[in-house]
Scaffold this motif. Structure first.
Motif, mmCIF file in Angstrom:
data_model
loop_
_atom_site.group_PDB
_atom_site.id
_atom_site.type_symbol
_atom_site.label_atom_id
_atom_site.label_comp_id
_atom_site.label_asym_id
_atom_site.label_seq_id
_atom_site.Cartn_x
_atom_site.Cartn_y
_atom_site.Cartn_z
ATOM 1 N N SER A 2 -1.924 -10.876 -20.364
ATOM 2 C CA SER A 2 -1.334 -10.084 -19.293
ATOM 3 C C SER A 2 -2.068 -8.754 -19.188
ATOM 4 C CB SER A 2 0.147 -9.841 -19.578
ATOM 5 O OG SER A 2 0.727 -9.050 -18.564
ATOM 6 N N THR A 3 -2.320 -8.306 -17.967
ATOM 7 C CA THR A 3 -2.980 -7.019 -17.781
ATOM 8 C C THR A 3 -2.549 -6.421 -16.448
ATOM 9 O OG1 THR A 3 -5.111 -5.851 -17.733
ATOM 10 C CG2 THR A 3 -5.020 -7.972 -16.637
ATOM 11 N N ILE A 4 -2.587 -5.112 -16.373
ATOM 12 C CA ILE A 4 -2.297 -4.427 -15.115
ATOM 13 C C ILE A 4 -3.431 -3.468 -14.754
ATOM 14 C CG2 ILE A 4 0.216 -4.595 -15.204
ATOM 15 C CD1 ILE A 4 0.312 -1.889 -16.512
ATOM 16 N N GLU A 109 -5.841 2.826 1.418
ATOM 17 C CA GLU A 109 -6.350 1.516 1.818
ATOM 18 C C GLU A 109 -6.005 0.431 0.800
ATOM 19 O OE1 GLU A 109 -7.854 0.324 4.476
ATOM 20 O OE2 GLU A 109 -7.814 2.216 5.567
ATOM 21 N N ASN A 110 -5.796 0.817 -0.454
ATOM 22 C CA ASN A 110 -5.616 -0.195 -1.490
ATOM 23 C C ASN A 110 -4.216 -0.207 -2.093
ATOM 24 O OD1 ASN A 110 -7.697 -2.146 -2.551
ATOM 25 N ND2 ASN A 110 -6.776 -1.547 -4.493
ATOM 26 N N GLU A 111 -3.266 0.379 -1.409
ATOM 27 C CA GLU A 111 -1.918 0.482 -1.978
ATOM 28 C C GLU A 111 -1.283 -0.874 -2.259
ATOM 29 O OE1 GLU A 111 0.310 2.951 0.652
ATOM 30 O OE2 GLU A 111 -0.463 4.826 -0.200
ATOM 31 N N LYS A 112 -1.677 -1.900 -1.514
ATOM 32 C CA LYS A 112 -1.115 -3.238 -1.721
ATOM 33 C C LYS A 112 -2.042 -4.138 -2.538
ATOM 34 C CE LYS A 112 2.538 -2.298 0.688
ATOM 35 N NZ LYS A 112 3.847 -2.123 0.021
ATOM 36 N N GLY A 113 -3.180 -3.587 -2.962
ATOM 37 C CA GLY A 113 -4.084 -4.372 -3.805
ATOM 38 C C GLY A 113 -4.906 -5.393 -3.051
ATOM 39 N N LEU A 131 -8.622 -9.795 -1.173
ATOM 40 C CA LEU A 131 -7.368 -10.514 -0.939
ATOM 41 C C LEU A 131 -6.776 -10.086 0.410
ATOM 42 C CD1 LEU A 131 -5.995 -9.952 -4.558
ATOM 43 C CD2 LEU A 131 -7.197 -11.972 -3.686
ATOM 44 N N PRO A 132 -7.285 -10.662 1.493
ATOM 45 C CA PRO A 132 -6.846 -10.219 2.835
ATOM 46 C C PRO A 132 -5.361 -10.398 3.093
ATOM 47 C CG PRO A 132 -8.203 -12.213 2.964
ATOM 48 C CD PRO A 132 -8.323 -11.703 1.580
ATOM 49 N N GLN A 133 -4.675 -11.256 2.318
ATOM 50 C CA GLN A 133 -3.224 -11.391 2.507
ATOM 51 C C GLN A 133 -2.488 -10.097 2.180
ATOM 52 O OE1 GLN A 133 -5.033 -12.948 0.165
ATOM 53 N NE2 GLN A 133 -3.869 -13.436 -1.683
ATOM 54 N N LYS A 257 -0.555 -8.453 -12.332
ATOM 55 C CA LYS A 257 0.355 -7.954 -11.303
ATOM 56 C C LYS A 257 -0.177 -6.605 -10.829
ATOM 57 C CE LYS A 257 3.661 -11.155 -11.675
ATOM 58 N NZ LYS A 257 2.891 -12.184 -12.365
ATOM 59 N N TYR A 258 -0.455 -6.494 -9.541
ATOM 60 C CA TYR A 258 -1.012 -5.239 -9.042
ATOM 61 C C TYR A 258 0.061 -4.174 -8.914
ATOM 62 C CZ TYR A 258 -3.805 -1.882 -6.492
ATOM 63 O OH TYR A 258 -4.474 -0.725 -6.129
ATOM 64 N N ASP A 259 -0.158 -3.081 -9.630
ATOM 65 C CA ASP A 259 0.699 -1.898 -9.534
ATOM 66 C C ASP A 259 -0.237 -0.732 -9.220
ATOM 67 O OD1 ASP A 259 2.154 0.464 -10.018
ATOM 68 O OD2 ASP A 259 3.441 -0.524 -11.489
ATOM 69 N N HIS A 260 -0.216 -0.292 -7.973
ATOM 70 C CA HIS A 260 -1.173 0.721 -7.524
ATOM 71 C C HIS A 260 -1.107 1.993 -8.362
ATOM 72 C CE1 HIS A 260 -3.981 2.431 -4.666
ATOM 73 N NE2 HIS A 260 -3.200 3.483 -4.489
#
Length: 364
Positions: A2-4, A109-113, A131-133, A257-260
């Motif tokens: 696991s990594t963030i 621009e990258n708040e949602k990863g 990750l365009p989604q 899990k992306y956590d900005h």
């Protein structure tokens, strides 16, 4: 696992293939290009600007041995074209502002990863996920700046001897609005092909919906055949990236899990530390244009400014006898010989020497 945050090093044993030694003609052209670059005292700050400004230390540091060789390879060893393209890139970097974008400016621009640097492929290339989604902004110039910023940060952390990167583009759950406008796509392609030659090692595209396939057909004429050969469609990503460094969502073992609030400063910190280490090595060695990237990135190769007597000492075996003179001086460019033994340098990254089109200007 696991990594963030970003993974700082590739899996042990994941190294680039050693390239062939430069021919005599190639070394001669490299020497001529190096002499030409050393003679540059100032350059315009933009294409339209007639006023020149002095070459900065940041630019001198950027002009490494491998950088010059990338432009020679991209132009199929045409010295005039390599000179022209290298100058054009330096002017573009000034005008575009590659060294001026802060993490705070790019952060929205990258708040949602939607772009994540995570792990390394089986040849030690740092992986940049697109990750365009997770798209969270409207088309703008800052979207282009965001991509360039992430390319620069990804290249900041590649291991010694590696020059390329891997793009992992996952179109899963991407709506039709996830594809960028043609104007932005053409501008990005021009930037990649003109100003990041031989940096793309591979591009792995997965979960392509029909409208993305149609979009790729539209931009296909702008993509060089060599670059196209580096693009793989819907292949198992574990064939290219060790499972221990691949996102679980992409078939790997990394529970990411992306956590900005955590990831973004961690990436900025890691990249800043690597840049500072390179600058310190460069300054310690004498601030040479044409410095070895292997040395700058902390690999087992001496600076090009290392005293000759040190090289000679290193070429004595334990009995005190001299080794063959052919091994005394490292070859210029991608040679694997060095005072610390054999150093592996990447071979086989994509040649992005393509169309010399003008960048497409868009309105932010």
């Amino acid at each position: 696992m696991s990594t963030i945050g970003p993974i700082p090093e590739p899996v042990a044993g994941c190294k680039p293939t050693a390239p062939p030694v430069l021919t005599e003609d190639q070394q001669t052209k490299y020497g001529q290009l190096l002499d030409q670059v050393k003679s540059w005292e100032s350059l315009p700050t933009s294409k339209a600007d007639t006023d020149n400004k002095p070459i900065s230390d940041d630019e001198r540091l950027w002009l490494t041995r491998e950088c010059l060789l990338r432009y020679l390879r991209a132009t199929k060893w045409s010295l005039p074209q390599a000179i022209q393209r290298l100058r054009a890139t330096l002017v573009w970097r000034r005008e575009f502002g590659t060294g001026t974008f802060t993490s705070e400016y790019i952060s929205p621009e990258n708040e949602k990863g939607k772009q994540v640097q995570l792990g390394f492929d089986k040849e030690g290339r740092p992986c940049l996920y697109l990750l365009p989604q997770n798209q969270n902004t409207k088309p703008s110039q800052r979207q282009v700046e965001h991509l360039v910023y992430m390319l620069e940060r990804t290249l900041d952390i590649h291991p010694p001897g590696q020059e390329g990167l891997a793009l992992l583009i996952d179109f899963r759950n991407t709506g039709a609005g996830g594809t960028p406008p043609m104007s932005i796509s053409k501008q990005v392609l021009d930037i990649l092909q003109s100003h990041y030659p031989e940096r793309l090692g591979r591009a792995l595209l997965t979960h392509l919906p029909w409208y993305v396939s149609a979009f790729l057909k539209l931009i296909g004429p702008f993509i060089d055949p060599v670059t196209k050969s580096k693009i793989k469609y819907n292949e198992p990503l574990v064939d290219h990236v060790p499972a221990s460094q691949l996102m679980a969502a992409s078939g790997g073992e990394v529970d990411f899990k992306y956590d900005h609030s955590i990831y973004w400063p961690a990436l900025d910190k890691l990249a800043a530390e690597r840049r500072q280490q390179r600058r310190e090595r460069w300054e310690t060695a004498g601030k040479h244009i044409g410095e070895s990237e292997v040395y700058l990135w902390g690999g087992e190769e001496s600076s090009i400014g290392a005293p000759k007597e040190n090289i000679e000492v290193s070429n004595e075996d334990k009995s005190g006898e001299k080794i063959n003179d052919e091994s005394k001086t490292p070859m210029i460019g991608n040679d694997t010989a060095s005072m610390n033994g054999e150093t592996e340098i990447v071979d086989g990254v994509a040649n992005l020497d393509i169309k010399q089109s003008e960048p497409v200007k868009i309105t932010a």
